[in-house]
Design a protein around this motif. Structure first.
Motif, PDB file in Angstrom:
ATOM      1  N   PHE A 202      -7.664  40.682  12.182  1.00 41.43           N
ATOM      2  CA  PHE A 202      -8.036  41.542  13.291  1.00 41.43           C
ATOM      3  C   PHE A 202      -6.955  42.581  13.602  1.00 41.43           C
ATOM      4  N   ARG A 203      -6.031  42.787  12.694  1.00 40.44           N
ATOM      5  CA  ARG A 203      -4.973  43.775  12.936  1.00 40.44           C
ATOM      6  C   ARG A 203      -5.547  45.194  13.007  1.00 40.44           C
ATOM      7  N   ASN A 204      -4.991  45.978  13.896  1.00 39.13           N
ATOM      8  CA  ASN A 204      -5.402  47.381  14.024  1.00 39.13           C
ATOM      9  C   ASN A 204      -4.419  48.271  13.276  1.00 39.13           C
ATOM     10  N   LEU A 205      -4.430  48.158  11.958  1.00 35.88           N
ATOM     11  CA  LEU A 205      -3.511  48.944  11.145  1.00 35.88           C
ATOM     12  C   LEU A 205      -4.080  50.333  10.872  1.00 35.88           C
ATOM     13  N   THR A 206      -3.198  51.302  10.762  1.00 36.33           N
ATOM     14  CA  THR A 206      -3.610  52.634  10.338  1.00 36.33           C
ATOM     15  C   THR A 206      -3.669  52.668   8.815  1.00 36.33           C
ATOM     16  N   THR A 207      -4.000  53.816   8.276  1.00 36.93           N
ATOM     17  CA  THR A 207      -4.069  53.950   6.819  1.00 36.93           C
ATOM     18  C   THR A 207      -2.699  54.238   6.200  1.00 36.93           C
ATOM     19  N   ARG A 208      -1.674  54.333   7.033  1.00 37.53           N
ATOM     20  CA  ARG A 208      -0.340  54.601   6.523  1.00 37.53           C
ATOM     21  C   ARG A 208       0.130  53.474   5.616  1.00 37.53           C
ATOM     22  N   LYS A 209       0.674  53.796   4.462  1.00 37.24           N
ATOM     23  CA  LYS A 209       1.164  52.801   3.519  1.00 37.24           C
ATOM     24  C   LYS A 209       2.590  52.403   3.883  1.00 37.24           C
ATOM     25  N   LEU A 210       2.807  51.093   4.000  1.00 37.00           N
ATOM     26  CA  LEU A 210       4.113  50.555   4.372  1.00 37.00           C
ATOM     27  C   LEU A 210       4.584  49.582   3.300  1.00 37.00           C
ATOM     28  N   GLU A 211       5.858  49.429   3.178  1.00 41.52           N
ATOM     29  CA  GLU A 211       6.427  48.641   2.073  1.00 41.52           C
ATOM     30  C   GLU A 211       6.210  47.147   2.262  1.00 41.52           C
ATOM     31  N   ASN A 212       6.374  46.633   3.479  1.00 39.84           N
ATOM     32  CA  ASN A 212       6.402  45.187   3.689  1.00 39.84           C
ATOM     33  C   ASN A 212       5.251  44.669   4.553  1.00 39.84           C
ATOM     34  N   ILE A 213       4.266  45.483   4.797  1.00 44.84           N
ATOM     35  CA  ILE A 213       3.102  45.052   5.569  1.00 44.84           C
ATOM     36  C   ILE A 213       1.874  45.129   4.673  1.00 44.84           C
ATOM     37  N   LYS A 214       1.239  44.002   4.480  1.00 43.94           N
ATOM     38  CA  LYS A 214       0.041  43.958   3.644  1.00 43.94           C
ATOM     39  C   LYS A 214      -1.072  44.767   4.297  1.00 43.94           C
ATOM     40  N   PRO A 215      -1.701  45.671   3.562  1.00 44.86           N
ATOM     41  CA  PRO A 215      -2.785  46.464   4.161  1.00 44.86           C
ATOM     42  C   PRO A 215      -3.983  45.595   4.508  1.00 44.86           C
ATOM     43  N   ARG A 216      -4.769  46.075   5.428  1.00 43.86           N
ATOM     44  CA  ARG A 216      -5.982  45.361   5.842  1.00 43.86           C
ATOM     45  C   ARG A 216      -7.081  45.612   4.813  1.00 43.86           C
ATOM     46  N   ALA A 217      -7.680  44.544   4.325  1.00 44.09           N
ATOM     47  CA  ALA A 217      -8.759  44.660   3.350  1.00 44.09           C
ATOM     48  C   ALA A 217     -10.027  45.179   4.030  1.00 44.09           C
ATOM     49  N   PRO A 218     -10.982  45.668   3.269  1.00 43.36           N
ATOM     50  CA  PRO A 218     -12.264  46.073   3.860  1.00 43.36           C
ATOM     51  C   PRO A 218     -12.959  44.888   4.522  1.00 43.36           C
ATOM     52  N   ALA A 219     -13.611  45.137   5.631  1.00 46.85           N
ATOM     53  CA  ALA A 219     -14.332  44.065   6.334  1.00 46.85           C
ATOM     54  C   ALA A 219     -15.469  43.534   5.474  1.00 46.85           C
ATOM     55  N   ASN A 220     -15.617  42.225   5.443  1.00 48.43           N
ATOM     56  CA  ASN A 220     -16.718  41.589   4.712  1.00 48.43           C
ATOM     57  C   ASN A 220     -17.592  40.732   5.606  1.00 48.43           C
ATOM     58  N   CYS A 221     -17.326  40.765   6.929  1.00 48.32           N
ATOM     59  CA  CYS A 221     -17.995  39.801   7.799  1.00 48.32           C
ATOM     60  C   CYS A 221     -18.029  40.322   9.236  1.00 48.32           C
ATOM     61  N   SER A 222     -19.108  39.975   9.942  1.00 54.19           N
ATOM     62  CA  SER A 222     -19.163  40.149  11.387  1.00 54.19           C
ATOM     63  C   SER A 222     -18.772  38.821  12.013  1.00 54.19           C
ATOM     64  N   VAL A 223     -17.615  38.788  12.663  1.00 52.92           N
ATOM     65  CA  VAL A 223     -17.041  37.549  13.182  1.00 52.92           C
ATOM     66  C   VAL A 223     -17.296  37.444  14.686  1.00 52.92           C
ATOM     67  N   ALA A 224     -17.867  36.320  15.121  1.00 50.65           N
ATOM     68  CA  ALA A 224     -18.132  36.111  16.542  1.00 50.65           C
ATOM     69  C   ALA A 224     -16.823  35.958  17.306  1.00 50.65           C
ATOM     70  N   VAL A 225     -16.689  36.732  18.392  1.00 52.97           N
ATOM     71  CA  VAL A 225     -15.450  36.689  19.175  1.00 52.97           C
ATOM     72  C   VAL A 225     -15.684  36.372  20.645  1.00 52.97           C
ATOM     73  N   GLU A 226     -16.872  36.637  21.165  1.00 58.05           N
ATOM     74  CA  GLU A 226     -17.163  36.354  22.565  1.00 58.05           C
ATOM     75  C   GLU A 226     -18.600  35.862  22.686  1.00 58.05           C
ATOM     76  N   VAL A 227     -18.872  35.102  23.762  1.00 56.97           N
ATOM     77  CA  VAL A 227     -20.215  34.568  23.966  1.00 56.97           C
ATOM     78  C   VAL A 227     -20.512  34.477  25.458  1.00 56.97           C
ATOM     79  N   GLU A 228     -21.760  34.777  25.804  1.00 56.90           N
ATOM     80  CA  GLU A 228     -22.265  34.504  27.156  1.00 56.90           C
ATOM     81  C   GLU A 228     -22.705  33.042  27.159  1.00 56.90           C
ATOM     82  N   ASP A 229     -21.723  32.163  27.356  1.00 58.52           N
ATOM     83  CA  ASP A 229     -21.936  30.746  27.039  1.00 58.52           C
ATOM     84  C   ASP A 229     -23.013  30.091  27.890  1.00 58.52           C
ATOM     85  N   ARG A 230     -22.982  30.287  29.204  1.00 53.24           N
ATOM     86  CA  ARG A 230     -23.963  29.583  30.028  1.00 53.24           C
ATOM     87  C   ARG A 230     -25.365  30.120  29.784  1.00 53.24           C
TER      88      ARG A 230
END
Length: 328
Positions: free
Chosen positions: A273-301
């Motif tokens: 869920f990192r909000n990385l930019t497209t800037r290339k950095l030496e020691n930070i792994k880039p974020r891969a393309p999304a492959n999934c819609s992940v549930a993060v919140e729910v109207e539980d009741r």
């Protein structure tokens, strides 16, 4: 148009509820079974008994009895010796179809090309083998919506949820399939649970509701003793929510990887869920393309009440081939 759904499951208290919830609101075209909450023999018998209880004539196909790596560990610690302890279910009115679950998944998807949503709510072995056996399956399916994984703590290990942990290699095949994918994990499903008053409401209802009251009374006690929870989690019905009540769960697009190592993180769903930019950095792994819609919140009741309404409103004497009640 009503969505066509095939449920791949290991009943299981919450699996039983998912079957009812799907039949109440969707076009449930089949049920396939897999090992998981108990042996596949027991989960198949449970699926057939639930359909008999509900008066539904829906085909059931028996599936795999062990994960791809061959090491089977069932979830009887939580779901009991039968896999669905807590109430007496009717004897199955019919047996499973002759086809293996893997072939049933392929044939059903081929029959309903572009329409079928596959909902794995147990270990992913059947689905992975179907994807291996039929390369066209990924094109035939409209999508896959899974109950599995978590963005937070696990239930089987500190980081792994049971369905993914049971067969991480199979889950990896599913998550790498490039099929539109929805994932609802423990971070959401543990918020969707039946409290003591909810179980009492079921126990005071009709015949079907009373059976579910007994099931969830047992399940709630198990979760309280093992995990310290105060509610009986409705994990599996949550996988159906995008097609029934989409406003009740919020999803976020993300890349998800399955940890396949043999160490303490095996079976972890690594959600980026990192909000990385497209800037290339030496020691930070880039974020891969999304492959999934992940549930993060729910109207539980609201979701609990929606599922309870489906159970409490189910007719007690529906004949085997009757149409299910129309959605409200």
């Amino acid at each position: 148009m009503m969505h066509k759904v095939l449920i791949d499951c290991d009943p299981g208290h919450d699996d039983a509820t998912a079957i009812l919830y799907a039949a109440r609101h969707l076009d449930l075209v089949g049920v396939t079974t897999v090992y998981g909450n108990q042996s596949v023999d027991k989960t198949t018998a449970n699926a057939l008994s639930i359909l008999t209880l509900l008066g539904l004539d829906i085909p059931v196909a028996r599936g795999c009895d062990r994960p791809l790596n061959g090491i089977f560990r069932h979830g009887g610690d939580v779901h009991g010796k039968t896999g669905i302890d807590g109430a007496e279910l009717p004897a199955p009115a019919r047996g499973p179809v002759d086809a293996h679950a893997v072939d049933f998944i392929i044939d059903t998807a081929k029959q309903h090309r572009g329409e079928l949503v596959l909902c794995p709510i147990g270990p992913f072995t059947n689905v992975a083998l179907a994807l291996r056996k039929e390369p066209q399956l990924a094109r035939w399916l409209r999508g896959i919506s899974v109950m599995g994984g978590t963005t937070q703590i696990g239930n089987t290990t500190p980081v792994a949820e049971f369905n993914v942990w049971s067969d991480p290699e199979a889950a990896d095949i599913v998550f790498r399939s490039d099929i539109p994918l929805w994932m609802v994990g423990l971070n959401v499903t543990r918020k969707v649970g039946l409290c003591e008053q909810d179980v009492a409401r079921l126990s005071e209802g009709g015949r079907v509701a009373r059976v579910f009251g007994g099931l969830f009374g047992f399940f709630r006690n198990q979760l309280r003793e093992i995990h310290g929870l105060d509610t009986a989690s409705l994990h599996d019905p949550c996988a159906l929510v995008p097609f029934i009540a989409p406003d009740l769960i919020t999803y976020r697009q993300a890349p998800v990887e399955i940890e396949l190592g043999q160490g303490p993180a095996r079976g972890m769903t690594v959600c980026d869920f990192r909000n990385l930019t497209t800037r290339k950095l030496e020691n930070i792994k880039p974020r891969a393309p999304a492959n999934c819609s992940v549930a993060v919140e729910v109207e539980d009741r609201a979701l609990v009440e929606h599922i309870l309404a489906a159970i409490l409103g189910w007719p007690d004497h529906a004949p085997a081939a009757a149409a299910v009640p129309s959605p409200v």
